[in-house]
Design a protein around this motif. Structure first.
Motif, PDB file in Angstrom:
ATOM      1  N   GLN A  78      45.364  22.651  -7.792  1.00 17.21           N
ATOM      2  CA  GLN A  78      45.520  24.178  -7.443  1.00 17.21           C
ATOM      3  C   GLN A  78      46.678  24.641  -6.932  1.00 17.21           C
ATOM      4  OE1 GLN A  78      42.687  26.469  -8.316  1.00 17.21           O
ATOM      5  NE2 GLN A  78      42.308  24.609  -9.436  1.00 17.21           N
ATOM      6  N   TYR A  96      41.264  17.956  -6.558  1.00 17.82           N
ATOM      7  CA  TYR A  96      41.089  19.564  -6.951  1.00 17.82           C
ATOM      8  C   TYR A  96      42.073  20.500  -5.981  1.00 17.82           C
ATOM      9  CZ  TYR A  96      39.102  24.000  -8.328  1.00 17.82           C
ATOM     10  OH  TYR A  96      38.886  25.050  -8.920  1.00 17.82           O
ATOM     11  N   THR A  97      42.430  19.886  -4.899  1.00 17.90           N
ATOM     12  CA  THR A  97      43.425  20.791  -4.104  1.00 17.90           C
ATOM     13  C   THR A  97      44.693  20.534  -4.892  1.00 17.90           C
ATOM     14  OG1 THR A  97      42.032  19.871  -2.321  1.00 17.90           O
ATOM     15  CG2 THR A  97      44.244  20.996  -1.780  1.00 17.90           C
ATOM     16  N   LEU A 151      30.661   6.533  -8.370  1.00 12.54           N
ATOM     17  CA  LEU A 151      30.098   7.712  -7.789  1.00 12.54           C
ATOM     18  C   LEU A 151      30.915   7.894  -6.471  1.00 12.54           C
ATOM     19  CD1 LEU A 151      27.833   9.732  -7.547  1.00 12.54           C
ATOM     20  CD2 LEU A 151      26.608   8.329  -6.390  1.00 12.54           C
ATOM     21  N   LEU A 211      41.829  11.966  -9.647  1.00  6.49           N
ATOM     22  CA  LEU A 211      40.381  11.586  -9.593  1.00  6.49           C
ATOM     23  C   LEU A 211      40.268   9.930 -10.211  1.00  6.49           C
ATOM     24  CD1 LEU A 211      37.995  12.747  -8.914  1.00  6.49           C
ATOM     25  CD2 LEU A 211      37.388  13.603 -11.070  1.00  6.49           C
ATOM     26  N   PHE A 264      27.884  17.726  -6.605  1.00  5.24           N
ATOM     27  CA  PHE A 264      28.915  17.978  -5.580  1.00  5.24           C
ATOM     28  C   PHE A 264      30.214  18.570  -5.996  1.00  5.24           C
ATOM     29  CE2 PHE A 264      33.086  16.120  -3.739  1.00  5.24           C
ATOM     30  CZ  PHE A 264      32.575  16.572  -2.284  1.00  5.24           C
ATOM     31  N   LEU A 283      40.388  27.181 -14.065  1.00  8.39           N
ATOM     32  CA  LEU A 283      39.791  25.915 -13.529  1.00  8.39           C
ATOM     33  C   LEU A 283      40.414  25.931 -12.004  1.00  8.39           C
ATOM     34  CD1 LEU A 283      38.954  22.993 -13.947  1.00  8.39           C
ATOM     35  CD2 LEU A 283      41.294  22.429 -14.011  1.00  8.39           C
ATOM     36  N   PHE A 342      37.470  13.829  -5.367  1.00  7.63           N
ATOM     37  CA  PHE A 342      37.458  14.934  -6.158  1.00  7.63           C
ATOM     38  C   PHE A 342      37.983  16.223  -5.258  1.00  7.63           C
ATOM     39  CE2 PHE A 342      35.470  19.120  -7.774  1.00  7.63           C
ATOM     40  CZ  PHE A 342      35.764  18.905  -8.883  1.00  7.63           C
ATOM     41  N   VAL A 343      37.618  16.258  -4.230  1.00  6.90           N
ATOM     42  CA  VAL A 343      38.435  17.660  -3.169  1.00  6.90           C
ATOM     43  C   VAL A 343      39.896  17.292  -3.075  1.00  6.90           C
ATOM     44  CG1 VAL A 343      38.358  18.844  -1.040  1.00  6.90           C
ATOM     45  CG2 VAL A 343      36.218  18.027  -2.143  1.00  6.90           C
ATOM     46  N   ASN A 352      46.341  21.941 -14.932  1.00  5.95           N
ATOM     47  CA  ASN A 352      45.656  21.804 -13.777  1.00  5.95           C
ATOM     48  C   ASN A 352      44.857  20.471 -13.936  1.00  5.95           C
ATOM     49  OD1 ASN A 352      46.892  23.902 -12.459  1.00  5.95           O
ATOM     50  ND2 ASN A 352      45.266  25.003 -12.440  1.00  5.95           N
ATOM     51  N   ILE A 353      44.358  20.479 -15.057  1.00  4.00           N
ATOM     52  CA  ILE A 353      43.202  19.425 -15.409  1.00  4.00           C
ATOM     53  C   ILE A 353      43.672  18.055 -15.395  1.00  4.00           C
ATOM     54  CG2 ILE A 353      43.216  19.515 -18.056  1.00  4.00           C
ATOM     55  CD1 ILE A 353      39.803  19.270 -17.062  1.00  4.00           C
ATOM     56  N   VAL A 358      34.510   9.136  -7.300  1.00  2.00           N
ATOM     57  CA  VAL A 358      34.232  10.680  -7.450  1.00  2.00           C
ATOM     58  C   VAL A 358      34.089  11.635  -6.485  1.00  2.00           C
ATOM     59  CG1 VAL A 358      32.959  12.545  -8.952  1.00  2.00           C
ATOM     60  CG2 VAL A 358      33.606  10.137 -10.070  1.00  2.00           C
ATOM     61  N   ILE A 359      33.270  11.300  -5.815  1.00  2.00           N
ATOM     62  CA  ILE A 359      32.762  12.103  -4.607  1.00  2.00           C
ATOM     63  C   ILE A 359      33.834  12.380  -3.663  1.00  2.00           C
ATOM     64  CG2 ILE A 359      30.944  12.424  -2.739  1.00  2.00           C
ATOM     65  CD1 ILE A 359      29.129  11.693  -4.461  1.00  2.00           C
ATOM     66  N   LEU A 371      44.281  17.082 -11.866  1.00  2.00           N
ATOM     67  CA  LEU A 371      43.125  16.665 -11.424  1.00  2.00           C
ATOM     68  C   LEU A 371      42.516  15.298 -11.658  1.00  2.00           C
ATOM     69  CD1 LEU A 371      40.197  18.276  -9.930  1.00  2.00           C
ATOM     70  CD2 LEU A 371      39.484  17.980 -12.384  1.00  2.00           C
TER      71      LEU A 371
END
Lengths: 112, 413
Positions: free
Chosen positions: B403, B399-400, B388, B339, A49, A112, B395-396, B331-332, B391-392, B335
């Motif tokens: 960024q 991550y947004t 799980l 997360l 994913f 990243l 994540f989006v 960034n990490i 995380v799923i 994230l």
């Protein structure tokens, strides 16, 4: 960089496959394969994913993560003899995706 | 470095969850219900399976049941083919014993429900079993008092009985059962042994409600030719002899005894425990899949709930993200921070789901007489699913957030 249409289509298909693969992580069949098999499958689904998200944003790490997870999943499926119709259709999809990714690999963002 | 980043991310996540308690609780409710549904079904299926498999094991894996009716599951049972078959007879036991080289023990049993009396105490519907001498070699049971029959006693049909613990407590609540004369469907019999309490069995084959008497005594109480008496010949394989090997030999012997022509269909059934196991396998698979579908949908809905709340969380903290990034946060780190929040949220939901399952198992123990245990494997599975989904679904948004451009983020309202 603008995302090519082929990657957009493949990513959408990939997201759909994640929705379908997610319940399989804790299916009775996977549970029967061993205590840590659902955990392993879960890690692979999550990695897959994340890879699709990365590829969606045209990131190189996404392509790399996709290839690693594809490789690991293939090994795991062969080891546990999960080589049915789903396996072959998954292989075909991943192969096409890998070829497309390799074609655009140099144009992907390294950050990243 | 990584550990420090992880620690800090968890702390940030925790602070965010604590500052929005009600919102956090509501968003993790979906995961709680999903984990509760799926793990509860898995727990019940696992416990039922363990219980039934245990009961089947006690019937003997290396024992073949020679009967009139074959054990089979499914709607297309051709009963008309079997209805006219003869029931297994006691004399066939000796014939098989003379010819067989693969069997270690052979026994005969017929049974029926009858009333047992001792003075004014009555036990209705007790299982009366007429057995041959070697029956104890087929189905092992322990005696809490007294002894087993001798060969002479079973062959001569002495009026004796070995009773189950529930029968003993029903007939003799305040005295010793041994040596007492009971009435089995009107026939007198002396109690020579009491079987140790076995407890409930999922398949209803407990000795607790059973009265065992020699076969030749049982003839006065039960009709061996009657289908209701369910006569069975048991054959136990010698060590290192497979059931298939023994069944091949038994087929030949029974065809000879019953004088069947070479092309005639057998008029007996050789049943083994694996047939029952196969039937239960199908049942458990169906129940497991049903639970999986119900739980799967709940978890999916819960996941969308968490994803939604994470997007809200990112939007709310957009200025903070900008400040963090302008102060040098990578960034990490951003994230990881988001997360961790979604995984933590999901894990707390999973924990409450597992807690509810555990409470349900305790509650179930009090209601039904069956051991339902939340196994370690199911706990691991519950937490894995939680991580799980965290995380799923996280994540989006995470991550947004990672960024975001710091200047744009600080400037936004």
């Amino acid at each position: 960089m603008k995302r090519p249409a082929s990657i957009t289509v493949l990513c959408v298909l990939g997201y759909i496959s994640i929705v379908l693969a997610f319940p399989q992580v804790f299916s009775p069949q996977v549970k029967k394969l061993g205590l840590f098999m659902p955990v392993l499958s879960g890690v692979l689904v999550a990695a897959n994913f994340m890879a699709y998200v990365g590829i969606w944003y045209m990131k190189r790490w996404g392509a790399e993560l996709f290839l690693y997870s594809y490789f690991l999943k293939t090994i795991l499926d062969i080891l546990y003899e999960q080589t049915g119709l789903l396996f072959y259709s998954g292989q075909l999809f991943s192969l096409v995706f890998s070829i497309v990714l390799l074609r655009y690999y140099q144009r992907l963002d390294q950050n990243l | 470095m990584l550990w420090l980043m992880f620690k800090e991310s968890v702390l940030f996540a925790w602070q965010s969850l604590v500052s929005n308690k009600l919102r956090s609780m509501l968003s993790l409710l979906g995961i709680t219900i999903g984990i509760f549904a799926i793990i509860l079904v898995f727990t019940i299926v696992d416990s039922l399976e363990a219980n039934i498999r245990g009961s089947l094991q006690s019937l003997g894996n290396n024992v073949v049941y020679i009967q009139k009716w074959p054990w089979s599951f499914g709607p297309d049972y051709p009963w008309w083919k079997y209805i006219n078959r003869p029931t297994p007879q006691y004399h066939e036991l000796d014939e098989i014993a003379k010819r067989s080289k693969t069997t270690e023990a052979l026994a005969y049993r017929l049974g029926g429900r009858r009333t047992i009396k001792y003075k004014s105490n009555v036990v209705e519907n007790a299982v009366v079993a007429g057995i041959s001498y070697d029956y104890y070699k087929i189905k092992a049971f322990d005696l809490s008092a007294g002894r087993y029959f001798t060969k002479n006693e079973t062959d001569a049909g002495y009026r004796m009985a070995i009773i189950g613990s529930e029968i003993a407590s029903g007939l003799f609540p305040n005295e010793d059962a041994l040596g007492k004369e009971i009435k089995i469907a009107g026939q007198k019999g002396k109690v020579i042994g009491v079987i140790k309490k076995e407890g409930e069995s999922m398949l209803g084959v407990s000795f607790d409600y059973q009265v065992n008497i020699p076969f030749n005594f049982a003839r006065y109480i039960l009709d061996p030719r009657s289908m209701n008496a369910d006569p069975v010949l048991f054959a136990k394989a010698k060590p290192n002899i497979s059931n298939a090997e023994m069944m091949d030999e038994l087929t030949g012997i029974l065809r000879t005894i019953r004088k069947l022509k070479p092309l005639a269909e057998p008029n007996f059934a050789l049943n083994e425990i694996s047939l029952l196991s196969q039937g239960f396998d199908t049942l458990f698979a169906v129940v497991g899949i049903a639970g999986w579908i119900i739980g799967g949908f709940s978890i999916l809905v819960g996941g969308f709930g968490i994803a939604n709340i994470m997007f809200v969380s990112v939007r709310e903290r957009i200025n903070i993200i900008g400040i963090q990034k302008s102060l040098g946060a990578r960034n990490i780190f951003i994230l990881f921070q988001f997360l961790c929040e979604s995984v933590l949220l999901s894990l707390i939901g999973g924990f409450f789901g597992l807690l509810l399952t555990y409470i349900a198992t305790i509650f179930a123990k009090g209601v039904i007489e069956m051991e339902i245990t939340l196994t370690g494997a199911n706990v691991i599975l519950g937490f894995s699913i939680s991580v799980l989904i965290g995380v799923i679904s996280g994540f989006v948004p995470a991550y947004t957030a990672s960024q975001l451009d710091p200047v744009e983020a600080i400037r936004s309202n």
